[in-house]
Design an enzyme around this catalytic site. Structure first.
Site, PDB file in Angstrom:
ATOM      1  N   ARG A  19       2.972  14.506  -7.525  1.00  0.00           N
ATOM      2  CA  ARG A  19       3.060  13.654  -8.706  1.00  0.00           C
ATOM      3  C   ARG A  19       1.741  13.694  -9.475  1.00  0.00           C
ATOM      4  NH1 ARG A  19       6.084   8.100  -7.075  1.00  0.00           N
ATOM      5  NH2 ARG A  19       4.106   7.564  -6.109  1.00  0.00           N
TER       6      ARG A  19
ATOM      7  N   GLY B 278       0.792  -1.219   0.000  1.00  0.00           N
ATOM      8  CA  GLY B 278       0.000   0.000   0.000  1.00  0.00           C
ATOM      9  C   GLY B 278       0.825   1.271   0.000  1.00  0.00           C
TER      10      GLY B 278
ATOM     11  N   LYS C 195       3.768  12.658  -2.439  1.00  0.00           N
ATOM     12  CA  LYS C 195       4.698  11.633  -1.967  1.00  0.00           C
ATOM     13  C   LYS C 195       5.561  12.227  -0.867  1.00  0.00           C
ATOM     14  CE  LYS C 195       8.110   8.211  -3.430  1.00  0.00           C
ATOM     15  NZ  LYS C 195       8.838   7.623  -4.569  1.00  0.00           N
TER      16      LYS C 195
ATOM     17  N   GLY D 142       6.451   7.662   6.746  1.00  0.00           N
ATOM     18  CA  GLY D 142       5.719   8.245   5.631  1.00  0.00           C
ATOM     19  C   GLY D 142       6.371   9.461   5.018  1.00  0.00           C
TER      20      GLY D 142
ATOM     21  N   ASP E 215       7.355   4.953  -9.870  1.00  0.00           N
ATOM     22  CA  ASP E 215       8.164   4.868  -8.656  1.00  0.00           C
ATOM     23  C   ASP E 215       9.651   5.010  -8.940  1.00  0.00           C
ATOM     24  OD1 ASP E 215       8.107   4.362  -5.665  1.00  0.00           O
ATOM     25  OD2 ASP E 215       9.601   2.928  -6.334  1.00  0.00           O
TER      26      ASP E 215
ATOM     27  N   ARG F 299      -1.743  -0.111 -10.134  1.00  0.00           N
ATOM     28  CA  ARG F 299      -0.595  -0.924 -10.540  1.00  0.00           C
ATOM     29  C   ARG F 299      -0.954  -2.400 -10.537  1.00  0.00           C
ATOM     30  NH1 ARG F 299       2.871   1.900  -6.452  1.00  0.00           N
ATOM     31  NH2 ARG F 299       1.390   3.532  -6.944  1.00  0.00           N
TER      32      ARG F 299
ATOM     33  N   ASP G  53       4.396  -4.289  -7.457  1.00  0.00           N
ATOM     34  CA  ASP G  53       3.724  -3.104  -6.938  1.00  0.00           C
ATOM     35  C   ASP G  53       4.277  -1.817  -7.548  1.00  0.00           C
ATOM     36  OD1 ASP G  53       5.868  -4.226  -5.070  1.00  0.00           O
ATOM     37  OD2 ASP G  53       5.830  -2.138  -4.430  1.00  0.00           O
ATOM     38  N   ASN G  54       5.314  -1.930  -8.385  1.00  0.00           N
ATOM     39  CA  ASN G  54       5.855  -0.756  -9.076  1.00  0.00           C
ATOM     40  C   ASN G  54       5.638  -0.835 -10.584  1.00  0.00           C
ATOM     41  OD1 ASN G  54       6.777   0.497  -6.722  1.00  0.00           O
ATOM     42  ND2 ASN G  54       8.705  -0.638  -6.771  1.00  0.00           N
TER      43      ASN G  54
END
Length: 539
Positions: free
Chosen positions: A249, A156, A179, A192, A351, A256, A341-342
């Site tokens: 971004r 996530g 981000k 984070g 990413d 994804r 996940d990328n």
């Protein structure tokens, strides 16, 4: 100007002492509960019109009690979880990308100094997450992923937040994402946050990739602050305080491959499962959303046949991914973290964590210090992308029958090689009709570059600077310039030194590599230390 300064000052006053600790972060709440009373009104950004279709079309985790602090947790039965950016101390603008902002319908910077200053102050406020734009609905996306070949379970958005989707007068829709804006339910034990050095790298590289003509997410703004986090900059056990920094971004979507892996049952190797096992209804819902929103022509062509629609969608994703990795190989780009996940569901470069570009041409180059096995070496990127597509196909079952997925996957290599050869012919100035010997020419050039340690980018730049015509300089002059881009003998010796402790008894088994005359066009993995000639097509 004075009014705007007053608004900004009031908004930032509560955070001047430092970043808020994670444990004191205000709990996430629906946008309507706080937007009208807590947020300053934008001026320059007031024209951004949000229509957050993803949050309407996909399940969002219900917010918890307002007095319960958010914490890392499993998020079953949902694709998003509400989030709230954590304010930074004294945010200030580092850079804006005017071309990326133009996508959102934001015009060129004003000519007056006062207006520019006000614009930058507003960007620092809203693009840091210290204030939320009207209509934005911050949320974190839930996804899983295979990392370095192993299923990692729930991952996530641990350091990113969906802000919403901006609709422009041109009829386009762009998702905005922050981000580094603070922790989310997917942050696990992390904070984070992102720091200035990594944020600048992402800002510069994503914009550079776009201007190289490579599909990518965009970076519209970079904002740093006086808030700090502790990071081990050189991974040497000497952590330091670094400035918290946020990147804005922009992309059509940040969904994804891993978005569809939240339904994965328990993995036989790792024992992990996705948080939404058994929720075939959500998988179908997500497929409907993705295809109708980002592949409307496929939806229209197969409106009456769901299975064929899903097969056409997967074939298109396969083709886009093959073309994307071919583009990477042509410019010497190493992704570094090609986990599922990328991998973008719409074929974008996604990413910018560990990444790099080839200097000396080396097919085995690895740009991620964590990749000790070289899984994501430059030469293996096409093979890894194919493997990731296989995992996406598995995640789409039973919506996508396996036989149809395998038929689409069988087209990957041909699509990759066709696109790669076309781009390389352009780089070499081969403007006439393709010939059989073109491929051998590319392979031979890359083999020579590998053996001589030639600089990948500079060599092609020199070739492009060679003029044709009666006044062209002599060929010898060009060859001298090309030779100057090659590595020295000492540099080559250093590059192929044995990567093991010389004190090891196994060291005596190591033999100096010898060149091979058989180039690996198909891209089979190369063993460590191998000098097998390879094109940038390896898998």
């Amino acid at each position: 100007m004075a009014a705007l300064r007053a608004v900004l000052g009031a908004s930032l006053a509560v955070t001047r002492a430092g970043s808020l600790p994670v444990t004191r972060r205000p709990p996430p709440a629906p946008r309507r509960a706080w937007a009208a009373t807590m947020e300053p009104a934008p001026r320059w950004l007031a024209g951004l019109r949000f229509d957050n279709r993803a949050l309407r079309a996909l399940p969002v985790e219900a917010p918890g009690p307002q007095d319960s602090p958010p914490a890392p947790r499993s998020v079953p039965g949902a694709c998003f979880s509400r989030a709230r950016p954590v304010p930074l101390r004294q945010p200030r603008l580092v850079a804006l990308s005017e071309p990326a902002l133009a996508l959102l319908g934001l015009g060129a910077p004003p000519a007056g100094a006062a207006e520019r200053e006000a614009r930058e102050a507003e960007a620092a406020l809203f693009f840091s997450g210290n204030a939320v734009l009207p209509g934005a609905e911050p949320a974190a996306h839930c996804y899983c992923g295979h990392q370095f070949g192993q299923f990692a379970g729930q991952l996530g958005d641990g350091a990113a937040m969906y802000l919403g989707e901006v609709c422009t007068a041109a009829g386009e829709r762009w998702e905005l994402q922050l981000k580094g804006a603070g922790p989310t339910p997917f942050s696990r034990q992390a904070d984070g946050r992102k720091v200035l050095r990594s944020s600048i790298r992402e800002f510069l590289c994503s914009e550079a990739m776009f201007h190289l003509g490579i599909p990518t997410t965009r970076a519209a703004a970079c904002v740093t602050s006086e808030s700090t986090v502790v990071r081990d900059v050189h991974y040497d056990g000497n952590p330091k305080h670094e400035r918290c920094t946020v990147v804005l971004r922009v992309a059509s979507t940040f969904l994804r491959f891993g978005s569809f892996e939240i339904f994965k049952p328990t993995d036989e190797h790792t024992g992990r499962a996705g948080p939404s096992v058994g929720r075939d209804d959500i998988r179908a819902q997500m497929l409907d959303y993705v295809i109708s929103t980002f592949y409307p022509e496929i939806q229209a062509a197969h409106a009456s046949d769901r299975v064929q629609r899903n097969a056409a969608f997967f074939r298109e994703v396969t083709q886009r991914t093959a073309q994307l990795v071919a583009e990477w190989q042509c410019v010497g780009f190493c992704h570094g973290v090609l986990n599922t996940d990328n991998m973008s569901i719409v074929g974008l470069t996604l990413d910018y964590g560990p990444f790099g570009f080839l200097d000396r041409y080396d097919p085995e180059h690895v740009c991620n210090a964590s990749d000790s096995a070289g899984r994501y070496a430059f030469s293996k990127q096409p093979e890894v992308c194919h493997w990731n597509l296989q995992k996406l196909a598995e995640a789409l079952e039973p919506e996508l029958p396996r036989a149809l997925a395998e038929a689409a996957l069988a087209e990957f290599d041909a699509e990759f090689q066709k696109h790669y050869l076309s781009k390389m012919r352009s780089k070499l100035g081969l403007v006439r009709a393709p010939r059989e010997e073109d491929r051998a020419l590319v392979v031979g050039l890359l083999e020579t570059m590998h053996r001589t340690g030639a600089d990948f980018t500079n060599s092609f730049a020199l070739l492009s600077s060679y003029p044709l015509g009666p006044a062209s300089p002599g060929l010898g002059e060009l060859l001298d310039a090309l030779v100057a881009q090659c590595a020295s003998v000492e540099e080559l010796q250093l590059a192929v030194r044995p990567h093991m402790d010389p004190r090891s008894p196994c060291c005596s088994c190591w033999r100096s590599p010898t060149p091979s005359s058989s180039p690996s066009w198909a891209g089979r993995p190369m063993s460590p230390g191998s000098w097998s000639a390879a094109s940038s097509v390896p898998g």
